[in-house]
Scaffold this active site. Structure first.
Site, PDB file in Angstrom:
ATOM      1  N   SER A   1       0.833  -1.207   0.000  1.00  0.00           N
ATOM      2  CA  SER A   1       0.000   0.000   0.000  1.00  0.00           C
ATOM      3  C   SER A   1       0.871   1.262   0.000  1.00  0.00           C
ATOM      4  O   SER A   1       1.632   1.464  -0.943  1.00  0.00           O
ATOM      5  CB  SER A   1      -0.954  -0.084   1.196  1.00  0.00           C
ATOM      6  OG  SER A   1      -1.963   0.881   1.100  1.00  0.00           O
TER       7      SER A   1
ATOM      8  N   ASP B   1     -10.100  -3.822  -5.754  1.00  0.00           N
ATOM      9  CA  ASP B   1      -9.419  -3.023  -4.728  1.00  0.00           C
ATOM     10  C   ASP B   1     -10.048  -1.629  -4.695  1.00  0.00           C
ATOM     11  O   ASP B   1      -9.996  -0.907  -5.699  1.00  0.00           O
ATOM     12  CB  ASP B   1      -7.919  -2.952  -5.082  1.00  0.00           C
ATOM     13  CG  ASP B   1      -7.084  -2.271  -4.015  1.00  0.00           C
ATOM     14  OD1 ASP B   1      -7.608  -1.387  -3.322  1.00  0.00           O
ATOM     15  OD2 ASP B   1      -5.894  -2.619  -3.895  1.00  0.00           O
TER      16      ASP B   1
ATOM     17  N   HIS C   1      -8.262  -4.554  -0.970  1.00  0.00           N
ATOM     18  CA  HIS C   1      -6.919  -3.971  -0.762  1.00  0.00           C
ATOM     19  C   HIS C   1      -6.066  -4.841   0.171  1.00  0.00           C
ATOM     20  O   HIS C   1      -4.956  -4.473   0.521  1.00  0.00           O
ATOM     21  CB  HIS C   1      -7.103  -2.558  -0.176  1.00  0.00           C
ATOM     22  CG  HIS C   1      -5.872  -1.700  -0.268  1.00  0.00           C
ATOM     23  ND1 HIS C   1      -5.290  -1.343  -1.467  1.00  0.00           N
ATOM     24  CD2 HIS C   1      -5.117  -1.105   0.701  1.00  0.00           C
ATOM     25  CE1 HIS C   1      -4.229  -0.572  -1.224  1.00  0.00           C
ATOM     26  NE2 HIS C   1      -4.103  -0.430   0.072  1.00  0.00           N
TER      27      HIS C   1
HETATM   28  C1  MLT Z   1      -1.502   5.988  -0.036  1.00  0.00           C
HETATM   29  O1  MLT Z   1      -1.894   6.966   0.571  1.00  0.00           O
HETATM   30  O2  MLT Z   1      -0.320   5.720  -0.218  1.00  0.00           O
HETATM   31  C2  MLT Z   1      -2.563   5.080  -0.554  1.00  0.00           C
HETATM   32  O3  MLT Z   1      -3.793   5.703  -0.466  1.00  0.00           O
HETATM   33  C3  MLT Z   1      -2.576   3.787   0.127  1.00  0.00           C
HETATM   34  C4  MLT Z   1      -2.793   3.936   1.592  1.00  0.00           C
HETATM   35  O4  MLT Z   1      -3.934   4.006   2.035  1.00  0.00           O
HETATM   36  O5  MLT Z   1      -1.829   3.979   2.308  1.00  0.00           O
END
Ligand code: MLT
Length: 204
Positions: free
Chosen positions: A102, A152, A183
């Protein structure tokens, strides 16, 4: 940067650099790294940004909307941290495999978008396109595994395809693996990442 370093038993193998998701820590991805290869050096890093107490690797303006200036700054900060860590712990700076989930996958992708020599390859669990409209360095000989979700909610399947396309345009070798658990970082995508790693990095 706050981190854990675990020395591996086989210095000919890549050093794994672990990058957690939003709200995670440097402890989160250790079990996954050990599943993929228990013999490698592990450098697991904690993101320097806090969002309501949750560690991240760069700031965002909203869900999925990145603060580009901070992304560029933090990507350089991580790049320079890797230089220093390689010197301090004596691992091969040119043989790093990043494993990110992520937000951690997004900063790993950002390393690839901004630097030709930051990492040798990456396992990206549910990454997004970190930035648009920039020319990437030539990523010849970079091997990248992407685990994406058909459903996702944070990264659409189109965006996962777009990331693959952008990296391939820059001459990287990209393998895109699909899951259907939103996700989530699933055990089946870790197993697929391991198969890819063994075939790509260990000549299996
Ligand atoms: C981010 O902010 O990098 C993406 O939205 C993934 C997350 O939720 O961390």
């Amino acid at each position: 940067m706050k981190h854990i370093f675990q020395k591996g038993t086989d210095q000919s193998k890549p050093t794994f650099v672990l990058l957690h998701g939003t709200g995670g820590t440097e402890h989160d991805l250790l079990p996954i790294a050990e599943k993929i290869d228990p013999e490698v050096n592990i450098l697991s890093v904690r993101g320097n940004v806090l969002e309501n107490g949750m560690p991240r690797f760069f700031k965002r303006l909203a869900e999925g909307v990145f603060d580009e200036e901070d992304l560029v700054f933090r990507t350089k900060e991580l790049y320079e941290f890797l230089d220093k860590a390689a010197e301090k712990y004596g691992f091969n700076r040119h043989n790093i495999l990043a494993i990110g989930y992520s937000n951690g996958a997004n900063i790993a992708a950002s390393l690839l978008f901004h630097y030709q020599d930051a990492i040798k390859g990456a396992i990206l669990h549910h990454p997004m396109v970190p930035r648009r409209g920039i020319e990437l360095p030539v990523l010849l000989d970079k091997n990248i595994f992407i685990a994406a979700g058909t459903n996702d909610p944070i990264c659409s399947s189109q965006e996962s395809e777009e990331l693959k396309f952008i990296l391939e345009e820059a001459k990287a070798e990209v393998h895109l693996h699909w899951e259907n658990k939103g996700h989530q970082l699933t055990m089946s995508e870790v197993a697929a990442a391991k198969d890819w790693y063994l075939a790509t990095f260990n000549g299996a």
